[in-house]
Design a protein around this motif. Structure first.
Motif, PDB file in Angstrom:
ATOM      1  N   ASP A 111       8.346   4.725   0.752  1.00 33.76           N
ATOM      2  CA  ASP A 111       7.098   4.405   1.436  1.00 33.76           C
ATOM      3  C   ASP A 111       6.592   3.048   0.956  1.00 33.76           C
ATOM      4  O   ASP A 111       7.266   2.363   0.204  1.00 33.76           O
ATOM      5  CB  ASP A 111       6.061   5.508   1.170  1.00 33.76           C
ATOM      6  N   ASN A 112       5.408   2.709   1.387  1.00 33.43           N
ATOM      7  CA  ASN A 112       4.869   1.399   1.027  1.00 33.43           C
ATOM      8  C   ASN A 112       4.335   1.395  -0.405  1.00 33.43           C
ATOM      9  O   ASN A 112       3.565   2.283  -0.786  1.00 33.43           O
ATOM     10  CB  ASN A 112       3.750   1.006   1.993  1.00 33.43           C
ATOM     11  N   ASP A 113       4.739   0.394  -1.150  1.00 30.96           N
ATOM     12  CA  ASP A 113       4.251   0.188  -2.513  1.00 30.96           C
ATOM     13  C   ASP A 113       4.023  -1.308  -2.689  1.00 30.96           C
ATOM     14  O   ASP A 113       4.769  -2.112  -2.126  1.00 30.96           O
ATOM     15  CB  ASP A 113       5.277   0.664  -3.545  1.00 30.96           C
ATOM     16  N   GLY A 114       3.031  -1.668  -3.484  1.00 28.27           N
ATOM     17  CA  GLY A 114       2.842  -3.094  -3.679  1.00 28.27           C
ATOM     18  C   GLY A 114       1.555  -3.445  -4.366  1.00 28.27           C
ATOM     19  O   GLY A 114       0.840  -2.584  -4.881  1.00 28.27           O
ATOM     20  N   ASP A 158       8.257   0.055  11.492  1.00 30.00           N
ATOM     21  CA  ASP A 158       7.897  -1.362  11.486  1.00 30.00           C
ATOM     22  C   ASP A 158       8.580  -2.114  12.607  1.00 30.00           C
ATOM     23  O   ASP A 158       8.140  -3.175  13.028  1.00 30.00           O
ATOM     24  CB  ASP A 158       8.294  -2.000  10.156  1.00 30.00           C
ATOM     25  N   HIS A 159       9.688  -1.582  13.072  1.00 25.76           N
ATOM     26  CA  HIS A 159      10.518  -2.351  13.991  1.00 25.76           C
ATOM     27  C   HIS A 159      10.624  -1.764  15.393  1.00 25.76           C
ATOM     28  O   HIS A 159      10.931  -2.483  16.326  1.00 25.76           O
ATOM     29  CB  HIS A 159      11.931  -2.487  13.401  1.00 25.76           C
ATOM     30  N   LEU A 219       0.746   6.586   8.057  1.00 23.93           N
ATOM     31  CA  LEU A 219       1.184   6.182   6.736  1.00 23.93           C
ATOM     32  C   LEU A 219       0.377   4.998   6.233  1.00 23.93           C
ATOM     33  O   LEU A 219      -0.048   4.145   6.992  1.00 23.93           O
ATOM     34  CB  LEU A 219       2.665   5.836   6.783  1.00 23.93           C
ATOM     35  N   GLY A 220       0.187   4.965   4.918  1.00 17.70           N
ATOM     36  CA  GLY A 220      -0.654   3.940   4.341  1.00 17.70           C
ATOM     37  C   GLY A 220       0.024   2.584   4.297  1.00 17.70           C
ATOM     38  O   GLY A 220       1.239   2.470   4.306  1.00 17.70           O
ATOM     39  N   ASP A 221      -0.786   1.566   4.237  1.00 21.32           N
ATOM     40  CA  ASP A 221      -0.319   0.193   4.233  1.00 21.32           C
ATOM     41  C   ASP A 221      -1.048  -0.523   3.107  1.00 21.32           C
ATOM     42  O   ASP A 221      -2.266  -0.471   3.027  1.00 21.32           O
ATOM     43  CB  ASP A 221      -0.641  -0.430   5.597  1.00 21.32           C
ATOM     44  N   VAL A 222      -0.300  -1.214   2.265  1.00 21.45           N
ATOM     45  CA  VAL A 222      -0.907  -1.905   1.138  1.00 21.45           C
ATOM     46  C   VAL A 222      -1.895  -2.963   1.609  1.00 21.45           C
ATOM     47  O   VAL A 222      -2.909  -3.227   0.981  1.00 21.45           O
ATOM     48  CB  VAL A 222       0.194  -2.558   0.266  1.00 21.45           C
ATOM     49  N   PRO A 225       7.291  -6.623  11.187  1.00 21.63           N
ATOM     50  CA  PRO A 225       6.071  -5.977  11.658  1.00 21.63           C
ATOM     51  C   PRO A 225       5.096  -6.987  12.231  1.00 21.63           C
ATOM     52  O   PRO A 225       4.881  -8.054  11.672  1.00 21.63           O
ATOM     53  CB  PRO A 225       5.508  -5.328  10.384  1.00 21.63           C
ATOM     54  N   CYS A 228       1.630   4.268  -1.667  1.00 23.46           N
ATOM     55  CA  CYS A 228       1.144   4.905  -0.447  1.00 23.46           C
ATOM     56  C   CYS A 228       1.950   6.168  -0.130  1.00 23.46           C
ATOM     57  O   CYS A 228       3.180   6.164  -0.242  1.00 23.46           O
ATOM     58  CB  CYS A 228       1.212   3.932   0.723  1.00 23.46           C
ATOM     59  N   ASP A 229       1.220   7.179   0.252  1.00 21.92           N
ATOM     60  CA  ASP A 229       1.819   8.397   0.822  1.00 21.92           C
ATOM     61  C   ASP A 229       2.783   9.102  -0.121  1.00 21.92           C
ATOM     62  O   ASP A 229       3.782   9.681   0.307  1.00 21.92           O
ATOM     63  CB  ASP A 229       2.531   8.066   2.147  1.00 21.92           C
ATOM     64  N   SER A 260       2.192   0.152   8.491  1.00 26.48           N
ATOM     65  CA  SER A 260       3.258  -0.747   8.886  1.00 26.48           C
ATOM     66  C   SER A 260       4.519   0.050   9.136  1.00 26.48           C
ATOM     67  O   SER A 260       5.495  -0.466   9.615  1.00 26.48           O
ATOM     68  CB  SER A 260       3.514  -1.781   7.794  1.00 26.48           C
ATOM     69  N   ALA A 261       4.498   1.281   8.750  1.00 27.32           N
ATOM     70  CA  ALA A 261       5.631   2.156   9.009  1.00 27.32           C
ATOM     71  C   ALA A 261       5.074   3.502   9.443  1.00 27.32           C
ATOM     72  O   ALA A 261       3.990   3.891   9.074  1.00 27.32           O
ATOM     73  CB  ALA A 261       6.482   2.305   7.765  1.00 27.32           C
ATOM     74  N   SER A 271      -6.309   0.305  -2.515  1.00 25.75           N
ATOM     75  CA  SER A 271      -5.185  -0.621  -2.634  1.00 25.75           C
ATOM     76  C   SER A 271      -5.671  -1.908  -3.294  1.00 25.75           C
ATOM     77  O   SER A 271      -6.846  -2.056  -3.628  1.00 25.75           O
ATOM     78  CB  SER A 271      -4.597  -0.904  -1.247  1.00 25.75           C
ATOM     79  N   GLN A 272      -4.726  -2.820  -3.499  1.00 24.45           N
ATOM     80  CA  GLN A 272      -5.001  -4.175  -3.970  1.00 24.45           C
ATOM     81  C   GLN A 272      -5.798  -4.197  -5.272  1.00 24.45           C
ATOM     82  O   GLN A 272      -6.853  -4.818  -5.363  1.00 24.45           O
ATOM     83  CB  GLN A 272      -5.723  -4.949  -2.858  1.00 24.45           C
ATOM     84  N   CYS A 327      -3.148   5.227   0.855  1.00 21.53           N
ATOM     85  CA  CYS A 327      -2.654   4.542  -0.336  1.00 21.53           C
ATOM     86  C   CYS A 327      -3.521   4.915  -1.542  1.00 21.53           C
ATOM     87  O   CYS A 327      -4.753   4.957  -1.430  1.00 21.53           O
ATOM     88  CB  CYS A 327      -2.678   3.027  -0.147  1.00 21.53           C
ATOM     89  N   ALA A 344      -0.522  -0.264  -5.784  1.00 14.73           N
ATOM     90  CA  ALA A 344      -0.822   0.628  -4.665  1.00 14.73           C
ATOM     91  C   ALA A 344       0.439   1.407  -4.309  1.00 14.73           C
ATOM     92  O   ALA A 344       1.490   0.815  -4.058  1.00 14.73           O
ATOM     93  CB  ALA A 344      -1.314  -0.169  -3.467  1.00 14.73           C
ATOM     94  N   ASN A 384       7.521  -7.060   2.633  1.00 11.40           N
ATOM     95  CA  ASN A 384       8.125  -5.998   3.457  1.00 11.40           C
ATOM     96  C   ASN A 384       9.437  -6.487   4.074  1.00 11.40           C
ATOM     97  O   ASN A 384       9.844  -6.055   5.134  1.00 11.40           O
ATOM     98  CB  ASN A 384       7.154  -5.526   4.538  1.00 11.40           C
ATOM     99  N   GLY A 422      11.786  -3.828   5.054  1.00 11.56           N
ATOM    100  CA  GLY A 422      11.229  -2.742   5.859  1.00 11.56           C
ATOM    101  C   GLY A 422       9.921  -2.273   5.277  1.00 11.56           C
ATOM    102  O   GLY A 422       8.859  -2.681   5.724  1.00 11.56           O
ATOM    103  N   ASP A 423       9.981  -1.446   4.270  1.00 13.53           N
ATOM    104  CA  ASP A 423       8.761  -0.993   3.615  1.00 13.53           C
ATOM    105  C   ASP A 423       8.223  -2.090   2.707  1.00 13.53           C
ATOM    106  O   ASP A 423       8.952  -2.989   2.290  1.00 13.53           O
ATOM    107  CB  ASP A 423       9.042   0.259   2.767  1.00 13.53           C
ATOM    108  N   GLN A 424       6.959  -1.971   2.398  1.00 11.67           N
ATOM    109  CA  GLN A 424       6.382  -2.897   1.437  1.00 11.67           C
ATOM    110  C   GLN A 424       6.868  -2.504   0.040  1.00 11.67           C
ATOM    111  O   GLN A 424       6.731  -1.344  -0.368  1.00 11.67           O
ATOM    112  CB  GLN A 424       4.856  -2.842   1.509  1.00 11.67           C
TER     113      GLN A 424
END
Lengths: 504, 292
Positions: free
Chosen positions: A104-107, B103-104, B34-37, B165, A123-124, B44-45, A160-161, A132, A121, A73, A76-78
Motif C-alpha cells: 500500500d502507500n507509504d511515505g 493508479d493506472h 485507499l489512503g494517499d500520503v 497517476p 496507509c491502509d 492514488s491506488a 500523514s506528512q 493513512c 505515513a 510513486n 506504482g504505490d507510494q
C-alpha cells in the motif's frame, strides 16, 4: 449550419472559462492573492534519478548531508526511497524495502537528526485506524525495526506528512480529522518521558484555515514551522509559509515568497541541518512531471541558529562503532532536554543544542562506562557545528565535575554526571570503584595531593549520600602525577584537572 | 433544445454532488478508498470514483458513398442522392462516471448528447426525368448539397490507462449511439443539364427554374443505433485537491453505416447499396472531474 457551430463554439468557450473559474473558486475559496516578496535564491531541480515523471516529494536530507530520504510513486504505490550524495549529485536511489514499504502507500518519512527515529505515513495497514496513519520505526542493526502504529496520535481520519522535531519530542503532521478549521490542518503531539505521544492539538487559526494546510516541517530550532497551504494569501496553488512559535501559540505565517512559491503547488519544504540548503517539492513547469524535488539556496526565511555536535562513538581500544544513547541534560536544572543515538553500524551521531544554555551530553552503552561532556551554547551563537568523537571505556572514565577555585566544594553543574554515576552503581550493585582526583602542575605537590584527594573524597561523599554503600567507594588523590595531556597550556591544564571513576 | 436542457441538468447533478462533498467537507474513514500520503480522502491506488461532465466540439468525416433518399421536388417522385463523402460539425455534452481501479487503470462511462450538422455534396446518381409541357420525359442531370442536422444520445464504455497517476491517459472502448432526429435536412439541388428548359414541376406548374431549395427535408433510411470503436487521449489537470480539468481528444469509427445497408430498394431489389459508407467522428472536449 452557422447556428449549431456558433452554439458549440460558445459552449466550449464558456465551459473552459467557467470550469477554470469554478475550479479556482473551489480550491481557494475566499483566498487572497498577494504580490510576494522576491528573494535572491537559486532553485535547482534535483534531476534524473531523484525526479521522474511521477510524484517525487517529501525530501529529507539527514544531518550528515549524505543520505536523502524521499517518497515516490514511480513503482506504482507510494514508497520511501533513499539516495546517496556523491558530493555533486545524488545517486544510488533505492527503495528502502519492506521494513517500511508495503504493497500500500507509504511515505513522507521524517527523522530525528541522528536518523534513529523515523515517523512516516503508513496507509491502509492491518491494525491501522483508517486511511493513512502515522507509524514509528527505530533504526538498529542497520535496518528499520519495531515499526508500530502511533495509536495515540492516529484517528479514523487521514494522518500523514509528519515532521518530528530535532529533540524528538514534538510531532507535527497533517490531518483532516474532525475538530479542525476545514480541509486538512496541521496538528501537533508531544512525546512524554515514557516515550508515549500525547493526544494531538490543532495548531490554531493562525496556521490553519478553511483551506488545506499540509506538509508541516519543524526546523531544528524547534520554533520555526514551515508548511504549505492553499488557504492563506498566496501566489497560487499550495504555497510555502513560515510561522514562528510564540510560547504555545504560532505567529501569523509569512509567505516564503518567490522563487520558492509559484502559481503551481509547492510543498514539503525542509531545511538541511547546518546548511542554508532547503528542499521542497513542486509541480512547477520545467520539471520531470508531477511533483519534483528542488534544492533552494539560501533559505529565504531561515530558522534560529542551533549548534550541532557531530562525531562518532567508538570503543577506546578496538575503535569499533558503538550504538550509544546520548542524553542531553540542562546542566543547571539536571533535566533531560533530549535524547539521541549513535549509529551502531558506523558510530556516527548528531546532537542538536539550542542556544542560551549549558548542556551535559552523556553517552551510554551496555557494557561501557557512561561518558559526559559539557557544551556551553551562548544565546547569540550562530549556526555552529562542533566535532567531538567519543571513545567509551569499560574500566575508567573522567567524571564531569566542577569545583570552586582551589577548593573541594562541588559546583551545581557537577550533579548531572554524579547522579548518572549513582544510577550506574545502583544498576551494577557488585561493582566497586575508586574516585581518583587529579590536578594540574600549578602549586606544590603537597598542596595538590591534598586538593586532589579532597576532591575525590567530595565526589565519593556525594555518591554515598545518594545511597551508594561507602564500602564500594574509595577516594585517592594523585596530584599531578598522571596528566592526560600537557600542562603547558591552559587547555591542557584544564583537562588534567579531573576526577576519574575507576572500576576496581 | 429540450433534450439539451435535460442533459445540461444531468451534467449538473454530479457537479452539485461534488460541491457538497468538496475538500472542506471530506473526512476520510475506514470506508473511504485507499489512503494517499499526499491527499486526504483521495486514493492514488484502489477504487476511486470521479463524477463530472464534458462539453466540446464534435466533428464528423464521412467516407464512401452515402445514399440518401428523399422526396424529389423536381422529378415529382421519390429521388435519391449519392454523395461521395462529407463532413459535419456540432457540439457534445456528456455526464461522466470514472472509476479508478488503480493508479493506472480505470473504467469510464459517459452518457452524452450530440447535435451536429453534416454537409454533403455531389451528383445525383439516379437519372431524373423532367416532365416537359408536351408530356414527354426528358433525362436531366442534377447535383446538390445537403445539410443534415442529426442529434443522438451517445453511450461510451471505455477503459482508461495512464502511465502515471493523474497524468496523461489513453481511452479505448465502445461507443453506442441512438438516433434522436435526422429530419432537419436542407437540400439544394441544381439542374446541370439540360440548360434552360421549361418543364412541369411537382405541382404541375410550368417553370424553367434551374435550382431549388428544400428545408425540413425528411431523410429516410437512417439507422436508429450505431456502434463505433472509440479511442482518445486526455489528461488530468489538478485545480484543487479533488477537482480536475480534463481536456480530451477522442475519435470513434463507426463499425456500421449510419444508413441502412440495403440503400435504395426497388421492387425488392437493392439498386444502390450503402455497405461502404463509414464515418469517423472526432470530439474535442473539456471537462471537470470531482473525486468522491
Amino acid at each position: 449550419m452557422k447556428s449549431p457551430f456558433r452554439i458549440s463554439s460558445v459552449l466550449l468557450l464558456t465551459a473552459m472559462i467557467s470550469t477554470t473559474a469554478f475550479a479556482q473558486t473551489e480550491s481557494i475559496k475566499d483566498r487572497q492573492f498577494i504580490t510576494p516578496k522576491n528573494y535572491p535564491i537559486s532553485i535547482t531541480n534535483m534531476g534524473e534519478g531523484i525526479n521522474t515523471s511521477y510524484d517525487d516529494f517529501s525530501p529529507l536530507v539527514l544531518g550528515n548531508g549524505r543520505v536523502m530520504y524521499f517518497t515516490s510513486n514511480r513503482e506504482g504505490d507510494q514508497n520511501i526511497y533513499t539516495a546517496v550524495s556523491s558530493g555533486y549529485t545524488w545517486t544510488q536511489v533505492m527503495n528502502v524495502g519492506p521494513s517500511l514499504n508495503t504493497g500500500d502507500n507509504d511515505g513522507s518519512a521524517t527523522m530525528t537528526p541522528d536518523g534513529h527515529w523515523n515517523v512516516f505515513a503508513a496507509c491502509d495497514r492491518d491494525g491501522g485506524l483508517g486511511d493513512c496513519d502515522l507509524a514509528m520505526a527505530e533504526y538498529a542493526g542497520g535496518a528499520w525495526r519495531s515499526v508500530r502504529n502511533i495509536t495515540t496520535v492516529n484517528s479514523p481520519s487521514w494522518e500523514s506528512q509528519p515532521s518530528i522535531s530535532a529533540d524528538g519530542l514534538m510531532l507535527f503532521f497533517a490531518s483532516d480529522r474532525p475538530g479542525g478549521f476545514g480541509g486538512s490542518d496541521v496538528w501537533m503531539s508531544k512525546r512524554g518521558n515514557g516515550g508515549e505521544w500525547s493526544v494531538p492539538v490543532n495548531l490554531g487559526p493562525n496556521v490553519n484555515t478553511p483551506g488545506d494546510e499540509m506538509s508541516p516541517s519543524i526546523a531544528a530550532d524547534n520554533r520555526t514551522l514551515y508548511f504549505s497551504s492553499n488557504g492563506h494569501p498566496g501566489v497560487g496553488g499550495f504555497d510555502v509559509y513560515v510561522s514562528k512559535s510564540a510560547g504555545d501559540s504560532w505567529a501569523t505565517p509569512e509567505n516564503a515568497g518567490t522563487p520558492i512559491n509559484t502559481a503551481s503547488d509547492e510543498m514539503f519544504f525542509t531545511t538541511q541541518l547546518g546548511t542554508d540548503n532547503v528542499y521542497f517539492a513542486s509541480t512547477r513547469s520545467g520539471g520531470s512531471g508531477a511533483l519534483d524535488i528542488y534544492l533552494g539556496v539560501p533559505n529565504p526565511i531561515p530558522p534560529n541558529a542551533v549548534t550541532a555536535v557531530i562525531g562518532t562513538v567508538s570503543d577506546v581500544k578496538t575503535k569499533s562503532a558503538i550504538g550509544a544513547t546520548l542524553t542531553v541534560r540542562d546542566i543547571k536544572t539536571n533535566e533531560v532536554v533530549s535524547t539521541f543515538h549513535s549509529n551502531d553500524q558506523d558510530g556516527n551521531y548528531i546532537v542538536v543544542l539550542q542556544p542560551g544554555k549549558s548542556y551535559a551530553i552523556t553517552s551510554e552503552a551496555p557494557g561501557y562506562l557512561f561518558y559526559s561532556d559539557r557544551f556551553d551554547v551562548p544565546r547569540d551563537a550562530a549556526n555552529t557545528t562542533v566535532r567531538k568523537n567519543i571513545e567509551m571505556t569499560r574500566d575508567m572514565v573522567r567524571l564531569l565535575v566542577y569545583f570552586d577555585f582551589n577548593m573541594a566544594v562541588l559546583q551545581e553543574g557537577s550533579y548531572v554526571d554524579l547522579d548518572r554515576a549513582v544510577q550506574f552503581l545502583k544498576d551494577n550493585p557488585k561493582m566497586r570503584v575508586e574516585l581518583a582526583g587529579h590536578t594540574d602542575n600549578v602549586g606544590t605537590r603537597e598542596y595538590n595531593v591534598k586538593l586532589s584527594s579532597d576532591r575525590a573524597k567530595a565526589v565519593a561523599d556525594y555518591l554515598a549520600s545518594k545511597g551508594v554503600s561507602a564500602s564500594r567507594l574509595s577516594a585517592k588523590g594523585y596530584a599531578f602525577d598522571e596528566p592526560v595531556t600537557t600542562n603547558d597550556t591552559e587547555e591542557g591544564r584544564a583537562q588534567n584537572r579531573r576526577v576519574e571513576f575507576r572500576v576496581k | 433544445m429540450n433534450v439539451l436542457r435535460r442533459f445540461m441538468c444531468l451534467a449538473l447533478v454530479p457537479l452539485s454532488v461534488a460541491l457538497a462533498d468538496g475538500p472542506d467537507n471530506a473526512t476520510a474513514s475506514p470506508g473511504n478508498p485507499l489512503g494517499d500520503v499526499l491527499h486526504p480522502g483521495r486514493a492514488s491506488a484502489g477504487l476511486v470514483w470521479h463524477l463530472g461532465f464534458d462539453v466540446g466540439l464534435n466533428y464528423a468525416a464521412y467516407s464512401g458513398t452515402q445514399v440518401i433518399t428523399f422526396v424529389n421536388p423536381i422529378a415529382q417522385a421519390d429521388g435519391w442522392s449519392a454523395f461521395d463523402g462529407g463532413n459535419g460539425l456540432g457540439f457534445i455534452v456528456d455526464g461522466v462516471v470514472d472509476l479508478s481501479l488503480s493508479d493506472h487503470v480505470g473504467l469510464v462511462a459517459k452518457l452524452g448528447y450530440i447535435q451536429r450538422v453534416d454537409k454533403f455534396s455531389g451528383a445525383f446518381v439516379d437519372p431524373v426525368f423532367l416532365r416537359l409541357p408536351s408530356g414527354a420525359l426528358a433525362p436531366a442531370t442534377l447535383d446538390g448539397k445537403l445539410d443534415l442536422t442529426t442529434s443522438f444520445f451517445n453511450f461510451d464504455f471505455l477503459l482508461r490507462y495512464q502511465l502515471a497517476p493523474k497524468s496523461w491517459y489513453f481511452l479505448g472502448g465502445v461507443s453506442v449511439s441512438s438516433l434522436l432526429s435526422s429530419d432537419k435536412g436542407n437540400l439544394e439541388q441544381r439542374i446541370v443539364s439540360p440548360d434552360n428548359t421549361f418543364y412541369l414541376d411537382q405541382f404541375g406548374q410550368l417553370t424553367n427554374f434551374t435550382s431549388f431549395a428544400l428545408s425540413d427535408l425528411t431523410v429516410s433510411g437512417y439507422k436508429k443505433t450505431r456502434v463505433a470503436l472509440k479511442a482518445g487521449i486526455g489528461t488530468w489537470i489538478p485545480l484543487g485537491t479533488s477537482v480536475f480539468l480534463t481536456p480530451e481528444l477522442t475519435a470513434d469509427y463507426a463499425l456500421n453505416p449510419f444508413l441502412k445497408a440495403d440503400g435504395i430498394v426497388f421492387n425488392g431489389v437493392t439498386i444502390v447499396p450503402n455497405s461502404d459508407a463509414r464515418f469517423l467522428t472526432i470530439s474535442l472536449t473539456a471537462g471537470l472531474r470531482f473525486a468522491l
